[in-house]
Design an enzyme around this catalytic site. Sequence first.
Site, PDB file in Angstrom:
ATOM      1  N   HIS A  51     -33.343  72.119  76.777  1.00 44.92           N
ATOM      2  CA  HIS A  51     -32.550  70.896  76.601  1.00 44.92           C
ATOM      3  C   HIS A  51     -32.363  70.499  75.144  1.00 44.92           C
ATOM      4  O   HIS A  51     -31.960  69.371  74.856  1.00 44.92           O
ATOM      5  CB  HIS A  51     -33.195  69.748  77.388  1.00 44.92           C
ATOM      6  CG  HIS A  51     -33.249  69.996  78.857  1.00 44.92           C
ATOM      7  ND1 HIS A  51     -34.316  69.619  79.651  1.00 44.92           N
ATOM      8  CD2 HIS A  51     -32.369  70.624  79.683  1.00 44.92           C
ATOM      9  CE1 HIS A  51     -34.086  69.988  80.900  1.00 44.92           C
ATOM     10  NE2 HIS A  51     -32.927  70.595  80.942  1.00 44.92           N
ATOM     11  N   CYS A  92     -17.706  65.262  57.811  1.00 45.40           N
ATOM     12  CA  CYS A  92     -16.349  65.067  58.343  1.00 45.40           C
ATOM     13  C   CYS A  92     -16.105  63.684  58.926  1.00 45.40           C
ATOM     14  O   CYS A  92     -14.982  63.384  59.344  1.00 45.40           O
ATOM     15  CB  CYS A  92     -16.048  66.123  59.402  1.00 45.40           C
ATOM     16  SG  CYS A  92     -16.896  65.848  60.979  1.00 45.40           S
ATOM     17  N   CYS A 141     -23.085  67.109  64.814  1.00 50.29           N
ATOM     18  CA  CYS A 141     -21.804  66.411  64.745  1.00 50.29           C
ATOM     19  C   CYS A 141     -20.922  66.926  65.871  1.00 50.29           C
ATOM     20  O   CYS A 141     -20.768  68.140  66.045  1.00 50.29           O
ATOM     21  CB  CYS A 141     -21.129  66.648  63.391  1.00 50.29           C
ATOM     22  SG  CYS A 141     -19.458  65.966  63.300  1.00 50.29           S
ATOM     23  N   CYS A 188     -17.427  68.646  63.756  1.00 51.10           N
ATOM     24  CA  CYS A 188     -17.533  69.882  62.962  1.00 51.10           C
ATOM     25  C   CYS A 188     -18.716  70.750  63.379  1.00 51.10           C
ATOM     26  O   CYS A 188     -18.891  71.851  62.863  1.00 51.10           O
ATOM     27  CB  CYS A 188     -17.601  69.551  61.477  1.00 51.10           C
ATOM     28  SG  CYS A 188     -19.162  68.762  60.947  1.00 51.10           S
ATOM     29  N   ASP A 241     -39.466  67.647  72.327  1.00 55.71           N
ATOM     30  CA  ASP A 241     -40.345  67.072  71.309  1.00 55.71           C
ATOM     31  C   ASP A 241     -40.818  68.053  70.247  1.00 55.71           C
ATOM     32  O   ASP A 241     -41.457  67.660  69.272  1.00 55.71           O
ATOM     33  CB  ASP A 241     -41.567  66.411  71.970  1.00 55.71           C
ATOM     34  CG  ASP A 241     -42.281  67.329  72.968  1.00 55.71           C
ATOM     35  OD1 ASP A 241     -42.428  68.536  72.666  1.00 55.71           O
ATOM     36  OD2 ASP A 241     -42.692  66.836  74.033  1.00 55.71           O
TER      37      ASP A 241
END
Length: 267
Positions: free
Chosen positions: A111, A172, A119, A122, A96
Amino acid sequence: MVELVAGGGVAVLSGAGLSTESGIPDYRGPTGRARRAEPMTYQRFVGSAQARRRYWARSHVGWRQIGQARPNTGHHAVAELERHGLLAGIVTQNVDGLHQAAGARRVIELHGGLDRVACLSCRRRTSRTELDHRLREANPGWEASGRINPDGDAVLTDEQVEGFRVVDCTACGGLLKPDVVFFGENVPRDRVDECFALVGGARALLVLGSSLAVRSGLRFVTRAAALGIPIGIVNQGPTRGDADAAVTLDAPLGDTLGALAARLTGR
């Protein structure tokens, strides 16, 4: 707990229980015991367009609460302890960003963080705010609400999810995923090593708001215990690390940490 922290060099390991007073529910503490949330797995996310649509619709709603959450007394107390040179660093299991929002500087997000999007093709990272704008533009007139889950999504019906449009990477065209570690996905090895190094070099380990129910966090307590590093735990309810702790407190995090910081920093 005062004696444990007063000597400085303390590594903090924080969990979801630290953020419940900011309105973010947890899985296993007092706000999470009645929940039966089924978190998204990495395998389902990459393997099914419908799973991604469901995730992003739910997360789009949940982000409204997560993104607006503010640090509580506990987060500010931890940042104050760091400012006064008492902390070696912070490992947080939370996604958070509230430690940083409170002013803490040396924070390792075990985490990842929900405020970023990555992405899968890419590897380009962009802000969650940018994605939020794009999803709003792609789904004009779409509105939904539901109970917020601990991992930042909302419980929605199939009817609410149907028709929600997912957007892809602008660079991409690849699949976008929040920059967090899903269930079934491994935490990057270099990040784990950084956490082990922080804990291993600390004078003490302070666990805040984590039941240590999963190995992801418990391993750092196990390492500290093996090295003879004293461990303190503040949590509402028992934890899997209690047997290794020198001191435990079953108490609300905000009040407890606020009082601890006030006593040690004179504020």
